[in-house]
Design a protein around this motif. Sequence first.
Motif, PDB file in Angstrom:
ATOM      1  N   ALA A 280       0.825  -1.214   0.000  1.00 13.94           N
ATOM      2  CA  ALA A 280       0.000   0.000   0.000  1.00 13.94           C
ATOM      3  C   ALA A 280       0.860   1.267   0.000  1.00 13.94           C
ATOM      4  CB  ALA A 280      -0.931   0.004   1.216  1.00 13.94           C
ATOM      5  N   SER A 281       2.075   1.178   0.532  1.00 10.88           N
ATOM      6  CA  SER A 281       2.960   2.344   0.548  1.00 10.88           C
ATOM      7  C   SER A 281       3.606   2.596  -0.808  1.00 10.88           C
ATOM      8  CB  SER A 281       4.055   2.166   1.613  1.00 10.88           C
ATOM      9  OG  SER A 281       5.033   1.215   1.200  1.00 10.88           O
ATOM     10  N   GLN A 282       3.602   1.574  -1.676  1.00  9.38           N
ATOM     11  CA  GLN A 282       4.258   1.683  -2.987  1.00  9.38           C
ATOM     12  C   GLN A 282       3.282   1.808  -4.140  1.00  9.38           C
ATOM     13  OE1 GLN A 282       7.795   1.850  -2.849  1.00  9.38           O
ATOM     14  NE2 GLN A 282       7.125   1.954  -0.718  1.00  9.38           N
ATOM     15  N   PHE A 283       2.043   1.396  -3.945  1.00 11.83           N
ATOM     16  CA  PHE A 283       1.046   1.382  -5.016  1.00 11.83           C
ATOM     17  C   PHE A 283      -0.254   2.020  -4.537  1.00 11.83           C
ATOM     18  CE2 PHE A 283       3.912  -2.084  -5.920  1.00 11.83           C
ATOM     19  CZ  PHE A 283       4.069  -2.047  -7.304  1.00 11.83           C
ATOM     20  N   SER A 284      -0.959   2.624  -5.464  1.00 13.13           N
ATOM     21  CA  SER A 284      -2.290   3.146  -5.176  1.00 13.13           C
ATOM     22  C   SER A 284      -3.292   2.016  -5.356  1.00 13.13           C
ATOM     23  CB  SER A 284      -2.610   4.303  -6.128  1.00 13.13           C
ATOM     24  OG  SER A 284      -3.911   4.777  -5.906  1.00 13.13           O
ATOM     25  N   LEU A 285      -4.012   1.689  -4.299  1.00  9.94           N
ATOM     26  CA  LEU A 285      -4.934   0.545  -4.339  1.00  9.94           C
ATOM     27  C   LEU A 285      -6.365   1.032  -4.549  1.00  9.94           C
ATOM     28  CD1 LEU A 285      -3.450  -1.500  -1.356  1.00  9.94           C
ATOM     29  CD2 LEU A 285      -2.886  -1.666  -3.791  1.00  9.94           C
ATOM     30  N   PRO A 286      -6.994   0.642  -5.655  1.00  3.87           N
ATOM     31  CA  PRO A 286      -8.346   1.124  -5.946  1.00  3.87           C
ATOM     32  C   PRO A 286      -9.408   0.445  -5.093  1.00  3.87           C
ATOM     33  CG  PRO A 286      -7.668  -0.450  -7.608  1.00  3.87           C
ATOM     34  CD  PRO A 286      -6.480  -0.248  -6.710  1.00  3.87           C
ATOM     35  N   ARG A 287     -10.566   1.059  -5.036  1.00  4.32           N
ATOM     36  CA  ARG A 287     -11.737   0.465  -4.395  1.00  4.32           C
ATOM     37  C   ARG A 287     -12.663  -0.079  -5.473  1.00  4.32           C
ATOM     38  NH1 ARG A 287     -11.201  -0.139   1.168  1.00  4.32           N
ATOM     39  NH2 ARG A 287      -9.980   1.617   1.971  1.00  4.32           N
ATOM     40  N   PHE A 288     -13.489  -1.047  -5.095  1.00  2.00           N
ATOM     41  CA  PHE A 288     -14.382  -1.679  -6.066  1.00  2.00           C
ATOM     42  C   PHE A 288     -15.804  -1.726  -5.515  1.00  2.00           C
ATOM     43  CE2 PHE A 288     -10.148  -3.362  -6.761  1.00  2.00           C
ATOM     44  CZ  PHE A 288      -9.992  -3.193  -8.135  1.00  2.00           C
ATOM     45  N   SER A 289     -16.765  -1.513  -6.402  1.00  4.10           N
ATOM     46  CA  SER A 289     -18.170  -1.620  -6.018  1.00  4.10           C
ATOM     47  C   SER A 289     -18.560  -3.086  -5.895  1.00  4.10           C
ATOM     48  CB  SER A 289     -19.044  -0.943  -7.076  1.00  4.10           C
ATOM     49  OG  SER A 289     -18.996  -1.679  -8.299  1.00  4.10           O
ATOM     50  N   GLU A 290     -19.716  -3.343  -5.294  1.00  2.27           N
ATOM     51  CA  GLU A 290     -20.190  -4.725  -5.160  1.00  2.27           C
ATOM     52  C   GLU A 290     -20.380  -5.372  -6.527  1.00  2.27           C
ATOM     53  OE1 GLU A 290     -23.519  -5.287  -2.639  1.00  2.27           O
ATOM     54  OE2 GLU A 290     -22.586  -4.326  -0.883  1.00  2.27           O
ATOM     55  N   GLU A 291     -20.876  -4.609  -7.504  1.00  2.00           N
ATOM     56  CA  GLU A 291     -21.058  -5.143  -8.847  1.00  2.00           C
ATOM     57  C   GLU A 291     -19.714  -5.486  -9.481  1.00  2.00           C
ATOM     58  OE1 GLU A 291     -22.309  -6.573 -12.381  1.00  2.00           O
ATOM     59  OE2 GLU A 291     -23.459  -6.297 -10.524  1.00  2.00           O
ATOM     60  N   GLU A 292     -18.723  -4.625  -9.285  1.00  4.21           N
ATOM     61  CA  GLU A 292     -17.382  -4.900  -9.830  1.00  4.21           C
ATOM     62  C   GLU A 292     -16.772  -6.136  -9.181  1.00  4.21           C
ATOM     63  OE1 GLU A 292     -15.678  -0.539 -11.197  1.00  4.21           O
ATOM     64  OE2 GLU A 292     -15.641  -1.058  -9.065  1.00  4.21           O
ATOM     65  N   ILE A 293     -16.993  -6.307  -7.888  1.00  2.23           N
ATOM     66  CA  ILE A 293     -16.481  -7.490  -7.201  1.00  2.23           C
ATOM     67  C   ILE A 293     -17.108  -8.752  -7.790  1.00  2.23           C
ATOM     68  CG2 ILE A 293     -16.408  -8.718  -4.985  1.00  2.23           C
ATOM     69  CD1 ILE A 293     -16.277  -5.896  -3.663  1.00  2.23           C
ATOM     70  N   ARG A 294     -18.400  -8.713  -8.072  1.00  4.62           N
ATOM     71  CA  ARG A 294     -19.061  -9.869  -8.703  1.00  4.62           C
ATOM     72  C   ARG A 294     -18.449 -10.155 -10.076  1.00  4.62           C
ATOM     73  NH1 ARG A 294     -23.759  -7.898  -5.953  1.00  4.62           N
ATOM     74  NH2 ARG A 294     -24.253  -6.454  -7.660  1.00  4.62           N
ATOM     75  N   GLN A 295     -18.161  -9.096 -10.828  1.00  7.53           N
ATOM     76  CA  GLN A 295     -17.574  -9.281 -12.152  1.00  7.53           C
ATOM     77  C   GLN A 295     -16.150  -9.836 -12.056  1.00  7.53           C
ATOM     78  OE1 GLN A 295     -18.055  -5.257 -13.634  1.00  7.53           O
ATOM     79  NE2 GLN A 295     -19.891  -5.809 -14.794  1.00  7.53           N
ATOM     80  N   ILE A 296     -15.397  -9.362 -11.060  1.00  7.01           N
ATOM     81  CA  ILE A 296     -14.035  -9.872 -10.866  1.00  7.01           C
ATOM     82  C   ILE A 296     -14.062 -11.355 -10.519  1.00  7.01           C
ATOM     83  CG2 ILE A 296     -12.022  -9.747  -9.318  1.00  7.01           C
ATOM     84  CD1 ILE A 296     -12.641  -6.661  -9.170  1.00  7.01           C
TER      85      ILE A 296
END
Length: 338
Positions: A280-296
């Motif tokens: 987390a200190s080296q990379f920007s970590l995105p957030r995901f919606s519930e729909e995106e999590i289902r797609q992932i």
Amino acid sequence: MKQPIQVSAPWRDLARFITQLQPDKLAVLVDENTHALCYPIIKEYFPAHKLIQISSGEIHKTIETCSSIWQALTDAQFSRHSLLVNLGGGVIGDMGGFCASTYKRGIRFINIPTTLLAQVDASVGGKLGIDFGGFKNQIGVFQIPDLVFAHPVFLKSLPEAELRSGFAEVIKHALISDTAWWNELSQKAWQNQDWEKHIRLSIALKERITTEDPTEKGIRKVLNFGHTLGHAIESLLLNTERKLLHGEAIAVGMVLASLLSQKKAGLSEAEGIAIRQYIASQFSLPRFSEEEIRQIIALAHQDKKNQQGIIKMVLLEGIGKPVFDIAVSEQEIAEVFQ
């Protein structure tokens, strides 16, 4: 099969190797970036050759681009005794090697990786392929190049984002192999790393594993730590404004895999926290919606390590102690995203 690999060797060694292969024709595959920034450094060391240029980026890692490469080789009357040199990052290496391995049932090829990602990971081990139907590396073969010629000089031409992306694979290699290596690299920011040392260590690790298991029936699977969900995230965002570089997506995948490792494989909380805090200190970590999590999760079902519809992942019992073929449920994946 052990593959010939040279790191930081003189360019004349490359010229000598090509001469020894005695190809009847030679082509050098580039994209617009490697044509401008990398090709001028070494073009004088190639004998007479044809230059084939394609568009850069994962979005062009397709059968349509392969068709254009095959057509160029056909138009130039390349034979089974010809040679293709792939000068570029992971996309060039994967796709160029795939085209060489399938053109006339296979011609020889050399990889000259120009990105950190390709030097520490993609160019070694003979995994070749292209994306298909929105899935990464869905079509491909295993074929060892005749030579991998890695040189840190090319890293000077990389944008910072590309260099940091490649560093994610260095982190992965340390996490699956060596506590001391992990402890050393995790004390420094990505900008302050010893790249040549990491290239040599990464290549040695990957060469050892892929020689033991060339077609990923067993131990080679550990090289996919962070990749099951990382690839799915990369595929989901590929054609969006939130598109991630490969290493950026793998960084997210390793964070999620560390949480699953605590739940499923016995990774200690202290080690899990250390992994997540450093990434987390080296990379920007995105957030995901519930729909995106289902797609992932749906995309993760296409992972090539899966069996009978069950998602199988590489996890850590501890730093330096990977385990593979660990079944993970959709619910468990959804929980770690939260």
